[in-house]
Design a protein around this motif. Sequence first.
Motif, PDB file in Angstrom:
ATOM      1  N   ALA A 161      -0.746   1.595  -4.070  1.00 42.80           N
ATOM      2  CA  ALA A 161      -1.526   2.271  -3.035  1.00 42.80           C
ATOM      3  C   ALA A 161      -3.019   2.176  -3.336  1.00 42.80           C
ATOM      4  CB  ALA A 161      -1.096   3.733  -2.939  1.00 42.80           C
ATOM      5  N   THR A 162      -3.384   2.244  -4.594  1.00 44.33           N
ATOM      6  CA  THR A 162      -4.799   2.136  -4.956  1.00 44.33           C
ATOM      7  C   THR A 162      -5.316   0.722  -4.726  1.00 44.33           C
ATOM      8  OG1 THR A 162      -4.613   3.921  -6.571  1.00 44.33           O
ATOM      9  CG2 THR A 162      -6.436   2.373  -6.863  1.00 44.33           C
ATOM     10  N   ARG A 163      -4.483  -0.266  -4.969  1.00 44.77           N
ATOM     11  CA  ARG A 163      -4.897  -1.634  -4.682  1.00 44.77           C
ATOM     12  C   ARG A 163      -5.155  -1.813  -3.193  1.00 44.77           C
ATOM     13  NH1 ARG A 163      -0.246  -4.885  -6.664  1.00 44.77           N
ATOM     14  NH2 ARG A 163       0.715  -2.992  -7.457  1.00 44.77           N
ATOM     15  N   ALA A 164      -4.271  -1.273  -2.361  1.00 49.34           N
ATOM     16  CA  ALA A 164      -4.477  -1.364  -0.911  1.00 49.34           C
ATOM     17  C   ALA A 164      -5.741  -0.611  -0.498  1.00 49.34           C
ATOM     18  CB  ALA A 164      -3.258  -0.798  -0.183  1.00 49.34           C
ATOM     19  N   GLY A 183       0.780  -1.228   0.000  1.00 41.73           N
ATOM     20  CA  GLY A 183       0.000   0.000   0.000  1.00 41.73           C
ATOM     21  C   GLY A 183       0.808   1.273   0.000  1.00 41.73           C
ATOM     22  N   ASP A 184       2.131   1.201   0.062  1.00 42.50           N
ATOM     23  CA  ASP A 184       2.924   2.421   0.103  1.00 42.50           C
ATOM     24  C   ASP A 184       3.955   2.472  -1.012  1.00 42.50           C
ATOM     25  OD1 ASP A 184       4.480   0.388   0.963  1.00 42.50           O
ATOM     26  OD2 ASP A 184       5.110   1.331   2.844  1.00 42.50           O
ATOM     27  N   GLY A 185       3.785   1.664  -2.025  1.00 43.75           N
ATOM     28  CA  GLY A 185       4.746   1.630  -3.118  1.00 43.75           C
ATOM     29  C   GLY A 185       4.321   2.518  -4.263  1.00 43.75           C
ATOM     30  N   PRO A 186       5.099   2.509  -5.362  1.00 46.34           N
ATOM     31  CA  PRO A 186       4.782   3.350  -6.516  1.00 46.34           C
ATOM     32  C   PRO A 186       3.677   2.740  -7.367  1.00 46.34           C
ATOM     33  CG  PRO A 186       6.730   2.036  -6.944  1.00 46.34           C
ATOM     34  CD  PRO A 186       6.333   1.749  -5.524  1.00 46.34           C
ATOM     35  N   VAL A 221     -16.942  -0.316  -6.149  1.00 46.63           N
ATOM     36  CA  VAL A 221     -15.706   0.369  -6.542  1.00 46.63           C
ATOM     37  C   VAL A 221     -15.580   0.251  -8.051  1.00 46.63           C
ATOM     38  CG1 VAL A 221     -13.204   0.441  -6.346  1.00 46.63           C
ATOM     39  CG2 VAL A 221     -14.579  -0.114  -4.329  1.00 46.63           C
ATOM     40  N   SER A 222     -15.674   1.365  -8.739  1.00 43.87           N
ATOM     41  CA  SER A 222     -15.625   1.350 -10.196  1.00 43.87           C
ATOM     42  C   SER A 222     -14.203   1.583 -10.692  1.00 43.87           C
ATOM     43  CB  SER A 222     -16.543   2.431 -10.767  1.00 43.87           C
ATOM     44  OG  SER A 222     -16.037   3.721 -10.456  1.00 43.87           O
ATOM     45  N   LEU A 223     -14.004   1.349 -11.968  1.00 39.86           N
ATOM     46  CA  LEU A 223     -12.710   1.627 -12.593  1.00 39.86           C
ATOM     47  C   LEU A 223     -12.383   3.106 -12.482  1.00 39.86           C
ATOM     48  CD1 LEU A 223     -10.255   0.884 -14.317  1.00 39.86           C
ATOM     49  CD2 LEU A 223     -11.714   1.046 -16.344  1.00 39.86           C
ATOM     50  N   GLU A 224     -13.403   3.943 -12.645  1.00 40.18           N
ATOM     51  CA  GLU A 224     -13.187   5.382 -12.527  1.00 40.18           C
ATOM     52  C   GLU A 224     -12.781   5.766 -11.101  1.00 40.18           C
ATOM     53  OE1 GLU A 224     -15.413   4.471 -16.059  1.00 40.18           O
ATOM     54  OE2 GLU A 224     -15.756   3.929 -13.957  1.00 40.18           O
ATOM     55  N   ASP A 225     -13.366   5.111 -10.110  1.00 45.39           N
ATOM     56  CA  ASP A 225     -12.996   5.375  -8.715  1.00 45.39           C
ATOM     57  C   ASP A 225     -11.528   5.053  -8.480  1.00 45.39           C
ATOM     58  OD1 ASP A 225     -15.587   6.127  -8.087  1.00 45.39           O
ATOM     59  OD2 ASP A 225     -16.160   4.100  -7.436  1.00 45.39           O
ATOM     60  N   MET A 226     -11.080   3.898  -8.985  1.00 38.43           N
ATOM     61  CA  MET A 226      -9.700   3.480  -8.780  1.00 38.43           C
ATOM     62  C   MET A 226      -8.732   4.405  -9.517  1.00 38.43           C
ATOM     63  SD  MET A 226     -10.281  -0.657  -9.055  1.00 38.43           S
ATOM     64  CE  MET A 226      -8.647  -1.149  -8.513  1.00 38.43           C
ATOM     65  N   ALA A 227      -9.069   4.761 -10.750  1.00 33.56           N
ATOM     66  CA  ALA A 227      -8.206   5.665 -11.504  1.00 33.56           C
ATOM     67  C   ALA A 227      -8.138   7.031 -10.833  1.00 33.56           C
ATOM     68  CB  ALA A 227      -8.720   5.797 -12.935  1.00 33.56           C
ATOM     69  N   GLY A 228      -9.277   7.492 -10.307  1.00 31.80           N
ATOM     70  CA  GLY A 228      -9.290   8.769  -9.609  1.00 31.80           C
ATOM     71  C   GLY A 228      -8.424   8.743  -8.362  1.00 31.80           C
ATOM     72  N   HIS A 229      -8.483   7.649  -7.609  1.00 30.96           N
ATOM     73  CA  HIS A 229      -7.636   7.538  -6.420  1.00 30.96           C
ATOM     74  C   HIS A 229      -6.160   7.579  -6.798  1.00 30.96           C
ATOM     75  CE1 HIS A 229      -5.407   5.445  -3.222  1.00 30.96           C
ATOM     76  NE2 HIS A 229      -6.284   6.024  -2.404  1.00 30.96           N
ATOM     77  N   ALA A 230      -5.818   6.922  -7.907  1.00 31.60           N
ATOM     78  CA  ALA A 230      -4.419   6.884  -8.351  1.00 31.60           C
ATOM     79  C   ALA A 230      -3.992   8.168  -9.051  1.00 31.60           C
ATOM     80  CB  ALA A 230      -4.217   5.699  -9.283  1.00 31.60           C
ATOM     81  N   THR A 234      -4.539   5.333 -18.716  1.00 27.56           N
ATOM     82  CA  THR A 234      -3.194   5.161 -18.132  1.00 27.56           C
ATOM     83  C   THR A 234      -3.234   4.219 -16.944  1.00 27.56           C
ATOM     84  OG1 THR A 234      -2.517   7.370 -18.829  1.00 27.56           O
ATOM     85  CG2 THR A 234      -1.257   6.353 -17.054  1.00 27.56           C
ATOM     86  N   PHE A 235      -4.260   4.368 -16.096  1.00 28.61           N
ATOM     87  CA  PHE A 235      -4.372   3.506 -14.924  1.00 28.61           C
ATOM     88  C   PHE A 235      -4.537   2.039 -15.332  1.00 28.61           C
ATOM     89  CE2 PHE A 235      -7.069   1.266 -11.838  1.00 28.61           C
ATOM     90  CZ  PHE A 235      -6.274   1.375 -10.706  1.00 28.61           C
ATOM     91  N   THR A 236      -5.388   1.773 -16.311  1.00 27.65           N
ATOM     92  CA  THR A 236      -5.612   0.397 -16.761  1.00 27.65           C
ATOM     93  C   THR A 236      -4.332  -0.209 -17.301  1.00 27.65           C
ATOM     94  OG1 THR A 236      -7.924   0.912 -17.293  1.00 27.65           O
ATOM     95  CG2 THR A 236      -6.968  -1.051 -18.311  1.00 27.65           C
ATOM     96  N   ARG A 237      -3.576   0.573 -18.086  1.00 31.27           N
ATOM     97  CA  ARG A 237      -2.323   0.059 -18.634  1.00 31.27           C
ATOM     98  C   ARG A 237      -1.304  -0.216 -17.533  1.00 31.27           C
ATOM     99  NH1 ARG A 237       2.130   2.729 -19.571  1.00 31.27           N
ATOM    100  NH2 ARG A 237       1.073   4.749 -19.474  1.00 31.27           N
TER     101      ARG A 237
END
Length: 324
Positions: free
Chosen positions: A217-220, A210-213, A230-239, A245-248
């Motif tokens: 952190a978003t996975r944690a 949860g504290d790496g590059p 939890v949507s894909l947009e939520d995860m990308a927004g957190h990151a 870019t997040f999906t790739r």
Amino acid sequence: MTHNIAVVALDHVVAFDLGVPSQVFGASRDDQEQRLYRVRVCTPGPVTSMAGFTVTAKYDLSEIARADTVIIPGVGDGPTVTDASLDASVKEALHAAHDRGARIVSVCTGASVLAAAGLLDGRPAASHWSWAHRLTRLYPQVKWDFDTLFCDDGDILTSAGVGAGVDLCLHIVRSDHGSAVANRAARRCVVPPWRDGGQAQFIERPIPAGDGPGTEATRAWALQRLAEPVSLEDMAGHARMSVRTFTRRFREETGLSPGRWLLRQRVDHARALLEATDLAVDVIARRSGLGSAAALRQHLQATIGVAPSAYRRTFRLSAPYPPQ
């Protein structure tokens, strides 16, 4: 007629794997309590086991030439596994046995010996899940399956790790003499005659710190919200990345799409709750973000091949932890 089995112990042999064939096949009797198999352990000379003792067998490799079935138990960190080398006498004996129609069997990492001998080229084969990376790198010509408990490819059979050797030996007895004989042998060995599902239900999956590059952190963050949408947009927004870019980046780091990864984590959380709590299946489904008991059953069956009730019977702790 008694079926002759040669169990070939090589250096760094896994002690448990070495003992399984003698136990299971030795417990296999007919209605008159006559033994159906004669099991002989053979070695090229004194060999060291992974348990630290030396195995000095009564028989040498010439026993392979008289065997109807040849079994290779698991081996540890020896040259057979690490650099694809194999003693010429062992390789020749295995090929000669296979050419004359003997059944060839491996337990756990013993599949590496068969792969090194070239007997698994183009064939499906099982082995211990923790050796997946090593074996696929050393022997890419083998069709490895690290989810199944054992693989029966006719004249060559391979099993997954450790206890799966028991499953494979009982499968062989069942194929040779029917379920009644195999069931009696299982009772004598005090093991289940059949286990549902595959090796996938035993694979450990690491949790990100949860504290790496990158997306770690978003996975944690997502793991703390498995019960929530939890949507894909939520995860990308957190990151703080675009969805593209997040999906790739996510796929580069995990080998999975964000959706498939999240589903896997939810199924794994449901498995943990089945093991450690008395919660009802529908409650576990909701707490894991899977929605309903029907959805949990569907995903668990698709992922590891068993229903929630069967999984809980297999892995249930005697004293449950408090629900989380």
